[in-house]
Design a protein around this motif. Sequence first.
Motif, PDB file in Angstrom:
ATOM      1  N   HIS A   8      10.491 -94.517 -43.734  1.00 57.27           N
ATOM      2  CA  HIS A   8       9.461 -95.505 -44.067  1.00 57.27           C
ATOM      3  C   HIS A   8      10.089 -96.715 -44.775  1.00 57.27           C
ATOM      4  O   HIS A   8      10.950 -97.358 -44.184  1.00 57.27           O
ATOM      5  CB  HIS A   8       8.333 -94.847 -44.857  1.00 57.27           C
ATOM      6  N   HIS A  49       4.858-102.632 -54.212  1.00 59.44           N
ATOM      7  CA  HIS A  49       3.406-102.798 -54.349  1.00 59.44           C
ATOM      8  C   HIS A  49       2.750-101.441 -54.557  1.00 59.44           C
ATOM      9  O   HIS A  49       3.428-100.416 -54.543  1.00 59.44           O
ATOM     10  CB  HIS A  49       2.811-103.561 -53.160  1.00 59.44           C
ATOM     11  N   ASP A  53       2.079 -95.179 -49.784  1.00 57.29           N
ATOM     12  CA  ASP A  53       3.266 -95.012 -48.935  1.00 57.29           C
ATOM     13  C   ASP A  53       4.487 -95.758 -49.484  1.00 57.29           C
ATOM     14  O   ASP A  53       5.507 -95.900 -48.781  1.00 57.29           O
ATOM     15  CB  ASP A  53       2.980 -95.428 -47.483  1.00 57.29           C
ATOM     16  N   HIS A  54       4.386 -96.216 -50.764  1.00 53.34           N
ATOM     17  CA  HIS A  54       5.527 -96.885 -51.410  1.00 53.34           C
ATOM     18  C   HIS A  54       5.836 -96.301 -52.785  1.00 53.34           C
ATOM     19  O   HIS A  54       6.815 -96.706 -53.412  1.00 53.34           O
ATOM     20  CB  HIS A  54       5.291 -98.402 -51.496  1.00 53.34           C
ATOM     21  N   ASP A 140       6.309-104.687 -48.098  1.00 55.06           N
ATOM     22  CA  ASP A 140       5.373-104.876 -46.978  1.00 55.06           C
ATOM     23  C   ASP A 140       4.937-106.327 -47.002  1.00 55.06           C
ATOM     24  O   ASP A 140       4.364-106.790 -47.993  1.00 55.06           O
ATOM     25  CB  ASP A 140       4.124-104.007 -47.158  1.00 55.06           C
ATOM     26  N   HIS A 190       9.764 -99.532 -42.429  1.00 56.59           N
ATOM     27  CA  HIS A 190       8.312 -99.503 -42.209  1.00 56.59           C
ATOM     28  C   HIS A 190       7.958 -99.425 -40.717  1.00 56.59           C
ATOM     29  O   HIS A 190       7.122-100.182 -40.215  1.00 56.59           O
ATOM     30  CB  HIS A 190       7.632-100.727 -42.860  1.00 56.59           C
TER      31      HIS A 190
HETATM   32 MN    MN Z   1       3.264 -99.710 -46.469  1.00 58.74          MN
END
Ligand code: MN
Length: 226
Positions: A8, A49, A53-54, A140, A190
């Motif tokens: 990711h 951020h 998913d981060h 992102d 990503h």
């Molecule tokens: Mn993301």
Amino acid sequence: MKVTYFGHACVQVEVNGKTILFDPFITPNELAKDVDVEELSPDYILISHGHEDHLADAEAIAKRTGATIVSNFEITTWFQQKGIENVHPMNHGGAWSFDFGKVKLVKAVHSSTLPDGTNGGNPGGFVIESEEGNFYFAGDTALTMDMKLIPMFTKLDFALLPIGDNFTMGVEEAIVASDFIECNTIVGMHFDTFGYIVIDHDKAKEAFSNKNKELVLIEIGKTKNI
Ligand code: MN
Ligand code: NI
């Protein structure tokens, strides 16, 4: 610099003897199931951020290792409230010299609400300058004209850009971004994690090479010297 990809947008970069981990999202990522989070020992965790998913693994890693979390003010405050003492808050346009090099928080065009609905401030990316070289972790983001500001201050050796489309820019925009930041060595991130962002690796690499640029796709769990 040694760059390790954990799937990711989770990337580890070793700079001046320090280990920096970006956007840890490993245990919920089926593609990263062979990565053992317990073996990671970063000195710093940089978070772009507030999205799950981060940062899914950030709290556990920070509590186990004592790593310093570097992010925007809203996100570092959120982690402080979870009992993490080692944080360094920043905001856009600001830079700070750490023991491995200088970090500047730059703009990303995206959103940033934290998993529990708390306001996660504005999304960002990081420009790192060090004695060993300079790089940009975009987080992102959409393609944005603000990227043109980066090479006015920093000559980049490589950049980590999102290429999965749908939630961020895709390959076509990432190629333009690499023009804006004046850097032709791009590490893709990503992509592939969710159905919305599955990409054709060969086509993506070919699109970059057609513009005399290199798209580096590091296998999950593998390290590359860049
Ligand atoms: Mn993301
Ligand atoms: Ni996001």
